[in-house]
Design a protein around this motif. Structure first.
Motif, PDB file in Angstrom:
ATOM      1  N   ALA A  90     142.461   6.020  24.297  1.00  5.40           N
ATOM      2  CA  ALA A  90     142.042   5.065  23.267  1.00  5.40           C
ATOM      3  C   ALA A  90     141.931   5.737  21.904  1.00  5.40           C
ATOM      4  O   ALA A  90     142.310   5.158  20.878  1.00  5.40           O
ATOM      5  CB  ALA A  90     140.720   4.409  23.645  1.00  5.40           C
ATOM      6  N   VAL A 106     141.631  -3.710  21.920  1.00 10.46           N
ATOM      7  CA  VAL A 106     140.758  -2.856  22.733  1.00 10.46           C
ATOM      8  C   VAL A 106     139.360  -2.815  22.134  1.00 10.46           C
ATOM      9  O   VAL A 106     138.351  -2.884  22.854  1.00 10.46           O
ATOM     10  CB  VAL A 106     141.354  -1.436  22.839  1.00 10.46           C
ATOM     11  CG1 VAL A 106     140.356  -0.481  23.479  1.00 10.46           C
ATOM     12  CG2 VAL A 106     142.638  -1.471  23.660  1.00 10.46           C
ATOM     13  N   LEU A 153     144.461  -7.373  28.964  1.00 15.41           N
ATOM     14  CA  LEU A 153     144.540  -5.929  28.730  1.00 15.41           C
ATOM     15  C   LEU A 153     144.517  -5.164  30.046  1.00 15.41           C
ATOM     16  O   LEU A 153     145.245  -4.180  30.223  1.00 15.41           O
ATOM     17  CB  LEU A 153     143.383  -5.477  27.841  1.00 15.41           C
ATOM     18  CG  LEU A 153     143.368  -6.027  26.405  1.00 15.41           C
ATOM     19  CD1 LEU A 153     142.167  -5.477  25.651  1.00 15.41           C
ATOM     20  CD2 LEU A 153     144.656  -5.703  25.673  1.00 15.41           C
TER      21      LEU A 153
END
Length: 224
Positions: A90, A106, A153
């Motif tokens: 991430a 995200v 996701l």
């Protein structure tokens, strides 16, 4: 992770990425990948596969391939392969110029820390152009509705770390959104597709994930 608790799925990671210049020897493992060994939060306790495999899905910059790899920053610049490689997925994705929409998604679902804490995952990362195809109205709608966005996701994340050869060998793979059904892998190398989505830049290494940038947002339950 509030939205993941709501989705009730064993999410061990999702989205984020790095890309790289395409070249070199294929040093990637040809196995189907290793199981994530990071402990899961009590709210994400769905069991992950622990079956043995012939490789761990690890890749290096030399294994990266695809037409969009050349669009990544070079050297040690933020968003370059060298910069992203040591970072968890991430964090690496947050500097990638091809993934600004994914990073926003995200963050909207509060998945940054969850993804960064995993040890061995695979991420199919839709490029900005893939989100653009949905239209701004649809993207904004999803971003404002985390409970709807989170399962989408999750469908882009696998609980094992695969390289391109491992994916091709597996044929069908299961995402963290098990209710969304399997993802179908077809072809190999530059001709590989995931549920019909083309690989724009694949085998991208980050600290805890192997990333494949793809040209569309995958829809759970469609297998296409």
């Amino acid at each position: 992770m509030k939205t993941l608790r709501t989705a009730g799925i064993g999410l061990t990671a999702v989205a984020a990425l790095a890309l790289t210049a395409c070249s070199g020897n294929d040093q990637a493992s040809s196995g189907s990948g290793s199981s994530s060994s990071a402990p899961m939060s009590s709210s994400m306790s769905a069991p992950m596969s622990s079956s043995a495999s012939s490789g761990d899905g690890m890749t290096t910059n030399a294994d990266v391939f695809g037409p969009a790899c050349s669009k990544l920053p070079q050297g040690n610049a933020p968003g370059s392969l060298d910069s992203m490689g040591p970072q968890p997925v991430a964090s690496a994705a947050s500097t990638n110029p091809l993934l600004t929409k994914l990073v926003a998604a995200v963050k909207a679902t509060n998945l940054v820390d969850t993804l960064n804490s995993q040890q061995a995952i695979t991420v199919f990362a839709p490029a900005d152009s893939a989100f653009a195809a949905l239209g701004d109205a649809k993207f904004n709608e999803l971003a404002k509705n985390p409970t709807q966005l989170a399962p989408i996701l999750q469908y882009h994340v696998l609980g094992k770390r695969y390289d391109a050869k491992g994916l091709a060998s597996a044929g069908d793979v299961t995402s963290l959104n098990t209710a969304g059904g399997p993802l179908k892998i077809e072809g190999s190398g530059d001709n590989m597709t995931v549920n019909g989505a083309k690989i724009l830049c694949g085998n991208i290494p980050t600290k805890n994930a192997t990333v494949f940038v793809i040209d569309k947002v995958l829809t759970p339950g469609t297998n296409k």
